[in-house]
Design an enzyme around this catalytic site. Sequence first.
Site, PDB file in Angstrom:
ATOM      1  N   SER A 154       6.103  33.464  -4.144  1.00 48.10           N
ATOM      2  CA  SER A 154       6.134  34.329  -5.092  1.00 48.10           C
ATOM      3  C   SER A 154       7.794  34.875  -5.369  1.00 48.10           C
ATOM      4  O   SER A 154       8.414  34.606  -4.080  1.00 48.10           O
ATOM      5  CB  SER A 154       5.485  35.559  -4.718  1.00 48.10           C
ATOM      6  OG  SER A 154       5.734  36.911  -5.344  1.00 48.10           O
ATOM      7  N   TYR A 214       2.290  41.574   1.847  1.00 51.52           N
ATOM      8  CA  TYR A 214       2.409  40.488   1.004  1.00 51.52           C
ATOM      9  C   TYR A 214       3.704  39.842   1.082  1.00 51.52           C
ATOM     10  O   TYR A 214       4.007  38.949   1.149  1.00 51.52           O
ATOM     11  CB  TYR A 214       1.965  40.894  -0.375  1.00 51.52           C
ATOM     12  CG  TYR A 214       2.051  40.076  -1.343  1.00 51.52           C
ATOM     13  CD1 TYR A 214       0.828  39.256  -1.796  1.00 51.52           C
ATOM     14  CD2 TYR A 214       3.149  39.698  -2.566  1.00 51.52           C
ATOM     15  CE1 TYR A 214       0.812  38.431  -2.895  1.00 51.52           C
ATOM     16  CE2 TYR A 214       2.854  38.834  -3.490  1.00 51.52           C
ATOM     17  CZ  TYR A 214       2.067  38.121  -3.743  1.00 51.52           C
ATOM     18  OH  TYR A 214       1.810  37.099  -4.688  1.00 51.52           O
TER      19      TYR A 214
HETATM   20  P1  NAD Z   1      -6.241  34.861  -8.145  1.00 54.05           P
HETATM   21  O1  NAD Z   1      -6.921  36.052  -7.493  1.00 54.05           O
HETATM   22  O2  NAD Z   1      -6.466  34.598  -9.759  1.00 54.05           O
HETATM   23  O3  NAD Z   1      -6.665  33.553  -7.273  1.00 54.05           O
HETATM   24  C1  NAD Z   1      -6.660  33.451  -6.034  1.00 54.05           C
HETATM   25  C2  NAD Z   1      -7.474  32.320  -5.668  1.00 54.05           C
HETATM   26  O4  NAD Z   1      -7.561  32.332  -4.082  1.00 54.05           O
HETATM   27  C3  NAD Z   1      -8.985  32.365  -6.063  1.00 54.05           C
HETATM   28  O5  NAD Z   1      -9.479  30.973  -6.415  1.00 54.05           O
HETATM   29  C4  NAD Z   1      -9.737  33.095  -4.815  1.00 54.05           C
HETATM   30  O6  NAD Z   1     -10.965  32.547  -4.842  1.00 54.05           O
HETATM   31  C5  NAD Z   1      -8.986  32.134  -3.747  1.00 54.05           C
HETATM   32  N1  NAD Z   1      -9.103  32.757  -2.306  1.00 54.05           N
HETATM   33  C6  NAD Z   1      -8.847  34.199  -2.135  1.00 54.05           C
HETATM   34  N2  NAD Z   1      -9.199  34.499  -0.950  1.00 54.05           N
HETATM   35  C7  NAD Z   1      -9.532  33.299  -0.376  1.00 54.05           C
HETATM   36  C8  NAD Z   1     -10.010  32.624   0.812  1.00 54.05           C
HETATM   37  N3  NAD Z   1     -10.180  33.473   1.811  1.00 54.05           N
HETATM   38  N4  NAD Z   1     -10.290  31.342   1.068  1.00 54.05           N
HETATM   39  C9  NAD Z   1     -10.279  30.509   0.144  1.00 54.05           C
HETATM   40  N5  NAD Z   1      -9.856  30.831  -1.300  1.00 54.05           N
HETATM   41  C10 NAD Z   1      -9.539  32.219  -1.470  1.00 54.05           C
HETATM   42  O7  NAD Z   1      -4.913  35.111  -8.113  1.00 54.05           O
HETATM   43  P2  NAD Z   1      -3.406  34.205  -8.689  1.00 54.05           P
HETATM   44  O8  NAD Z   1      -2.688  35.212  -9.251  1.00 54.05           O
HETATM   45  O9  NAD Z   1      -3.887  33.086  -9.367  1.00 54.05           O
HETATM   46  O10 NAD Z   1      -2.675  33.612  -7.212  1.00 54.05           O
HETATM   47  C11 NAD Z   1      -2.560  32.478  -6.802  1.00 54.05           C
HETATM   48  C12 NAD Z   1      -1.319  32.738  -5.594  1.00 54.05           C
HETATM   49  O11 NAD Z   1      -0.115  32.916  -6.604  1.00 54.05           O
HETATM   50  C13 NAD Z   1      -1.279  33.530  -4.896  1.00 54.05           C
HETATM   51  O12 NAD Z   1      -0.888  33.170  -3.469  1.00 54.05           O
HETATM   52  C14 NAD Z   1      -0.446  34.565  -5.161  1.00 54.05           C
HETATM   53  O13 NAD Z   1       0.194  35.318  -4.130  1.00 54.05           O
HETATM   54  C15 NAD Z   1       0.597  33.800  -5.933  1.00 54.05           C
HETATM   55  N6  NAD Z   1       1.362  34.692  -6.846  1.00 54.05           N
HETATM   56  C16 NAD Z   1       0.688  35.242  -7.898  1.00 54.05           C
HETATM   57  C17 NAD Z   1       1.708  35.662  -8.958  1.00 54.05           C
HETATM   58  C18 NAD Z   1       0.712  36.445 -10.055  1.00 54.05           C
HETATM   59  O14 NAD Z   1       1.716  37.291 -10.837  1.00 54.05           O
HETATM   60  N7  NAD Z   1      -0.359  36.281 -10.395  1.00 54.05           N
HETATM   61  C19 NAD Z   1       2.814  36.020  -8.732  1.00 54.05           C
HETATM   62  C20 NAD Z   1       3.582  35.321  -7.901  1.00 54.05           C
HETATM   63  C21 NAD Z   1       2.617  34.701  -6.962  1.00 54.05           C
END
Ligand code: NAD
Length: 255
Positions: free
Chosen positions: A138, A151
């Site tokens: 991130s 985080y």
């Molecule tokens: P999201 O909530 O849409 O997806 C998260 C995924 O992780 C889901 O499929 C969920 O079921 C899974 N998950 C959560 N806990 C779990 C566990 N204990 N075991 C297995 N699977 C699990 O979130 P997202 O925004 O798509 O985030 C995905 C990644 O991208 C994360 O690592 C997040 O930190 C990172 N990220 C997101 C953003 C953003 O703005 N959305 C920005 C930077 C980084």
Amino acid sequence: MLKGKTALVTGSTSGIGLGIAIALAKQGAAIILNGFGDVDGAKAQLDGLGVRYGYHPADLSSAGQIEEMMAWARAEFGGVDILVNNAGIQYVAPVDEFPVDKWNAILAINLSAVFHTTRLALPGMKAKNWGRIINIASVHGLVASKNKAAYVAAKHGVVGFTKTTALELAQTGITSNALCPGWVLTPLVQQQIDARIAKGESPDAARDSLLGEKQPSGAFVTPEQLGSLTCFLCSDAAEQVRGAAWNMDGGWVAQ
Ligand code: NAD
């Protein structure tokens, strides 16, 4: 481009992970899905793309369940060639009010799981002398924001882990890189918009204030864009991209 390769994308039932799984499938990779929630919806998005896919329900907060998933991937798919460590959770509170169980869960899912999948995928990658490890960190792996101690600590840890892994693998056909997205409109971020709406902002104002505070472009990064970058990192052209922390963030960390 990726025919004959198998990609495990953790947390690929929604958001960024699902976008990356679809992008890799469009390049011909077999896909292993993982995550909670709408598993059938995620599978439906891979139907018709002409690739084999499977799903494993491992809870990534458990090292034992990760071991089961990786053994299953070896038995069913012959191992993992492309490992996308994407699963992640968020919780927002000041340090002195941060619940200990939330700290432990964020460190386990966002950081320790990356270690476990990597250590278990590497023997198979080394045997083939080919692999791509792509860790979804991130911008919070590069800079901090208030109220996100766990985080930010976990994501900085992912960037450091990615660099160490890249150095250890530098003279192999296996690369390790981190992607550092800015705001992407997924359920994880919608929660933070909803928190602003709950404090009285309109939906449009909440979205604009969230973006406006950090992301100079004023536009969300998309899962499709992150999927394309992931495909590039899997290509031969990216063979010498090693240990990078590649931000795709609308200018966030340029400030
Ligand atoms: P999201 O909530 O849409 O997806 C998260 C995924 O992780 C889901 O499929 C969920 O079921 C899974 N998950 C959560 N806990 C779990 C566990 N204990 N075991 C297995 N699977 C699990 O979130 P997202 O925004 O798509 O985030 C995905 C990644 O991208 C994360 O690592 C997040 O930190 C990172 N990220 C997101 C953003 C953003 O703005 N959305 C920005 C930077 C980084």
